[in-house]
Design an enzyme around this catalytic site. Sequence first.
Site, PDB file in Angstrom:
ATOM      1  N   GLU A 185       0.805  -1.231   0.000  1.00  0.00           N
ATOM      2  CA  GLU A 185       0.000   0.000   0.000  1.00  0.00           C
ATOM      3  C   GLU A 185       0.837   1.279   0.000  1.00  0.00           C
ATOM      4  OE1 GLU A 185      -2.708  -0.658   3.303  1.00  0.00           O
ATOM      5  OE2 GLU A 185      -3.880  -2.080   2.130  1.00  0.00           O
ATOM      6  N   GLU A 197      -5.840 -10.436  -1.881  1.00  0.00           N
ATOM      7  CA  GLU A 197      -6.680 -10.198  -0.690  1.00  0.00           C
ATOM      8  C   GLU A 197      -8.150 -10.052  -1.066  1.00  0.00           C
ATOM      9  OE1 GLU A 197      -5.216  -7.067   1.870  1.00  0.00           O
ATOM     10  OE2 GLU A 197      -3.123  -7.519   1.411  1.00  0.00           O
TER      11      GLU A 197
HETATM   12  C1  XIL Z   1      -6.104  -6.256   8.189  1.00  0.00           C
HETATM   13  C2  XIL Z   1      -6.459  -7.503   8.987  1.00  0.00           C
HETATM   14  O1  XIL Z   1      -7.425  -8.229   8.301  1.00  0.00           O
HETATM   15  C3  XIL Z   1      -6.922  -7.109  10.342  1.00  0.00           C
HETATM   16  O2  XIL Z   1      -7.206  -8.260  11.123  1.00  0.00           O
HETATM   17  C4  XIL Z   1      -5.832  -6.249  10.989  1.00  0.00           C
HETATM   18  O3  XIL Z   1      -6.165  -5.846  12.206  1.00  0.00           O
HETATM   19  C5  XIL Z   1      -5.548  -5.033  10.139  1.00  0.00           C
HETATM   20  O4  XIL Z   1      -5.172  -5.441   8.866  1.00  0.00           O
HETATM   21  N1  XIL Z   1      -5.064  -4.560   3.479  1.00  0.00           N
HETATM   22  C6  XIL Z   1      -4.020  -5.327   3.925  1.00  0.00           C
HETATM   23  C7  XIL Z   1      -4.186  -6.196   5.111  1.00  0.00           C
HETATM   24  O5  XIL Z   1      -2.963  -5.379   3.276  1.00  0.00           O
HETATM   25  O6  XIL Z   1      -2.994  -6.362   5.834  1.00  0.00           O
HETATM   26  C8  XIL Z   1      -5.285  -5.686   6.017  1.00  0.00           C
HETATM   27  O7  XIL Z   1      -5.488  -6.672   7.000  1.00  0.00           O
HETATM   28  C9  XIL Z   1      -6.547  -5.421   5.233  1.00  0.00           C
HETATM   29  C10 XIL Z   1      -6.316  -4.393   4.171  1.00  0.00           C
END
Ligand code: XIL
Length: 346
Positions: free
Chosen positions: A142, A257
């Site tokens: 990100e 994701e």
């Molecule tokens: C999120 C997790 O799902 C949560 O449990 C945590 O608390 C915060 O992060 N993009 C990403 C992930 O790259 O690492 C994120 O995951 C969701 C959005």
Amino acid sequence: MSAGLGAGATPALALSKAKPSPRAAIPFGAAIRVDLLRDDLDYRRAVLGNCQLVVGEGGLKWIDLRPQENQFVFDHPDRLLAFADANGMRMRGHTLAWYAGMPKWTEAIKTKKAAEHALYEHIDTVVGRYKGRIPSWDVVNEAISDNPAIEKPMRRSIWQDLLGTQHIDMAFRRTAAVDPQAQLVLNDFGFENPTDQCRAKRTAFLRLVKELKDRDVPVHAIGLQGHLPGEKEIDRDGISRFVAELHGMGLAILVTELDVIDDKLPADSLVRDEIVAMRAEAFLQAIGDVCRPEAVLTWGITDKFTWVPIWFSRKDGRPNRPLPLDANYRPKPMMRVINEFTRARP
Ligand code: XIL
């Protein structure tokens, strides 16, 4: 994974030593909460029954791994890797440099030198520990801001603030030096819709990737997160063009994701599940029209355990339904879409 990689070959996320044919099934996987593998038998079964890949939903994030400056807690990733190894799955690593999920003590890192030291120490320790065992890393996560302006495309983070965009070069080069066989991925989100915001993000991201390639930074693949806002159309042409540009630069594509954020979708669960499946399908097909992604992972496997309500809970109080299995582990239309997309082609 390591065998069969000739000198100069680009590391890929192979499930076996044989080079996968372009028509082979695409490995599917999910983000995992490792405690649930032990505590919830249905969850464990769902993962075993559906996944060839796993990635820790947490565990390798700084906040989990490094509660104190001089302490690394490898318990969760070690357990997930042992589970993957014992069950013939591969584990992806998520993530080495990210703006979020940083422990409080890192706020004391105030100089370029200290940031460089911290980043390198982290990569040496973490990638070094799993060298040859975690075949694919989200090295930087990100990096582009939510509303990237032409003159200021990067998201603020400890790394960006102290090291500049150069932190991406540093993270990739160091990871490649520590584990030359690993596939190194630049992971990001927010590309999918026919909006100015998504178009600006695609443009900024492409520019960054071109610059990285021009500087010979060892980026091997792009991770498209695919947290799809359910109420918005998928920009199929826009995504295909974007993927074609990335692919044309020699980069592999991974869907890392996937889930469909359903806070603004109709209440009725049948209707909602259809829209969720339709968005996932349009997104996957827009990529598939250009190339076969090397992997498809969803961010969780069951609606019972999802990050979505942390940020996108529904106003009507109904539970979110962003994932391929419902809260009772029954497959939803989204699972069919994924199975159809990932299956081997005759
Ligand atoms: C999120 C997790 O799902 C949560 O449990 C945590 O608390 C915060 O992060 N993009 C990403 C992930 O790259 O690492 C994120 O995951 C969701 C959005």
